[in-house]
Design a protein around this motif. Structure first.
Motif, short mmCIF file in Angstrom:
data_model
loop_
_atom_site.label_atom_id
_atom_site.label_comp_id
_atom_site.label_asym_id
_atom_site.label_seq_id
_atom_site.Cartn_x
_atom_site.Cartn_y
_atom_site.Cartn_z
N ASP A 1 0.81 -1.22 0.00
CA ASP A 1 0.00 0.00 0.00
C ASP A 1 0.84 1.27 0.00
OD1 ASP A 1 -2.31 -1.49 -0.01
OD2 ASP A 1 -2.56 -1.42 2.17
N THR A 2 2.08 1.17 0.46
CA THR A 2 2.95 2.34 0.53
C THR A 2 3.62 2.67 -0.80
OG1 THR A 2 4.77 0.95 1.27
CG2 THR A 2 3.41 2.01 2.98
N LEU A 3 3.41 1.83 -1.83
CA LEU A 3 4.00 2.06 -3.14
C LEU A 3 2.90 2.36 -4.16
CD1 LEU A 3 6.67 -0.77 -3.33
CD2 LEU A 3 7.00 1.62 -2.69
N HIS A 4 3.28 3.04 -5.22
CA HIS A 4 2.34 3.37 -6.30
C HIS A 4 1.73 2.09 -6.86
CE1 HIS A 4 0.64 5.22 -9.86
NE2 HIS A 4 1.32 4.37 -10.60
N HIS A 5 0.43 2.08 -7.06
CA HIS A 5 -0.26 0.93 -7.66
C HIS A 5 -0.60 1.26 -9.11
CE1 HIS A 5 -2.64 -2.68 -8.02
NE2 HIS A 5 -3.58 -1.95 -8.57
N ASN A 6 -0.23 0.36 -10.00
CA ASN A 6 -0.52 0.51 -11.42
C ASN A 6 -1.03 -0.83 -11.93
OD1 ASN A 6 -0.19 0.51 -14.32
ND2 ASN A 6 1.05 2.35 -14.07
N PRO A 7 -2.18 -0.87 -12.58
CA PRO A 7 -2.72 -2.16 -13.04
C PRO A 7 -1.89 -2.82 -14.13
CG PRO A 7 -4.05 -0.35 -13.87
CD PRO A 7 -3.06 0.25 -12.91
N ALA A 8 -0.95 -2.10 -14.71
CA ALA A 8 -0.13 -2.66 -15.79
C ALA A 8 1.03 -3.51 -15.28
CB ALA A 8 0.41 -1.54 -16.67
N PHE A 9 1.41 -3.34 -14.01
CA PHE A 9 2.54 -4.12 -13.49
C PHE A 9 2.42 -4.30 -11.99
CE2 PHE A 9 3.98 0.30 -13.44
CZ PHE A 9 4.48 0.43 -12.15
N SER A 10 3.17 -5.29 -11.50
CA SER A 10 3.28 -5.53 -10.07
C SER A 10 4.65 -5.05 -9.62
CB SER A 10 3.15 -7.02 -9.75
OG SER A 10 1.85 -7.47 -10.03
N GLN A 11 4.75 -4.62 -8.37
CA GLN A 11 6.05 -4.20 -7.83
C GLN A 11 6.98 -5.41 -7.70
OE1 GLN A 11 7.01 -1.16 -7.55
NE2 GLN A 11 5.05 -0.14 -7.78
N ALA A 12 6.42 -6.57 -7.38
CA ALA A 12 7.19 -7.80 -7.28
C ALA A 12 6.24 -8.97 -7.47
CB ALA A 12 7.88 -7.90 -5.92
N VAL A 13 6.81 -10.12 -7.77
CA VAL A 13 6.02 -11.35 -7.87
C VAL A 13 6.79 -12.42 -7.09
CG1 VAL A 13 5.05 -13.10 -9.40
CG2 VAL A 13 5.07 -10.71 -10.12
#
Length: 131
Positions: A9-21
């Protein structure tokens, strides 16, 4: 095998990518080398970044399908764009071909690729269930 998309929640959310998998469980790692916009005969398809992105992704999908996998198995994409290319045109093409399969994503601008006609190259890491 599970792929868990990590988007704090503390990072930008973008539906095109995940911060990590996160890859968890027994499985196999598929490393897909850089795919360009070439057809089965080696001819370059398209002279714009949108057309070339679509073809590179189609080629990536062909590799995935050849081992019984799909976009849902891809943990990370790395996209190389030649300097000056419109990332939005590439993104629009990826939405048409790749769909809503968010992955960890890195996009780099580079001076050139393996052939001067190439505008984009895409590589991937995929995690497949154990056989």
């Amino acid at each position: 095998m599970t792929l868990t998309h990590i988007n704090p929640d503390t990072l930008h959310h973008n539906p095109a990518f995940s911060q990590a998998v996160l890859l968890d469980g027994p499985g196999r790692l598929l490393v897909i080398g850089g795919q360009n916009a070439v057809d089965a005969d080696g001819a370059i398809v398209g002279d714009d970044v949108g057309t070339q992105t679509a073809k590179a992704l189609e080629n990536l999908l062909a590799v995935l399908h050849s081992v019984g996998a799909g976009q849902e198995h891809v943990a990370k994409l790395t996209v190389y764009l030649t300097a000056g290319q419109d990332i939005n045109a590439g993104f629009a093409a990826s939405q048409r071909v790749w769909g809503q399969h968010a992955t960890a994503l890195t996009v780099l601008q580079v001076a050139s690729l393996g052939r001067p006609e190439f505008l984009v190259e895409i590589e991937a890491l995929a995690y497949l269930p154990a056989e």
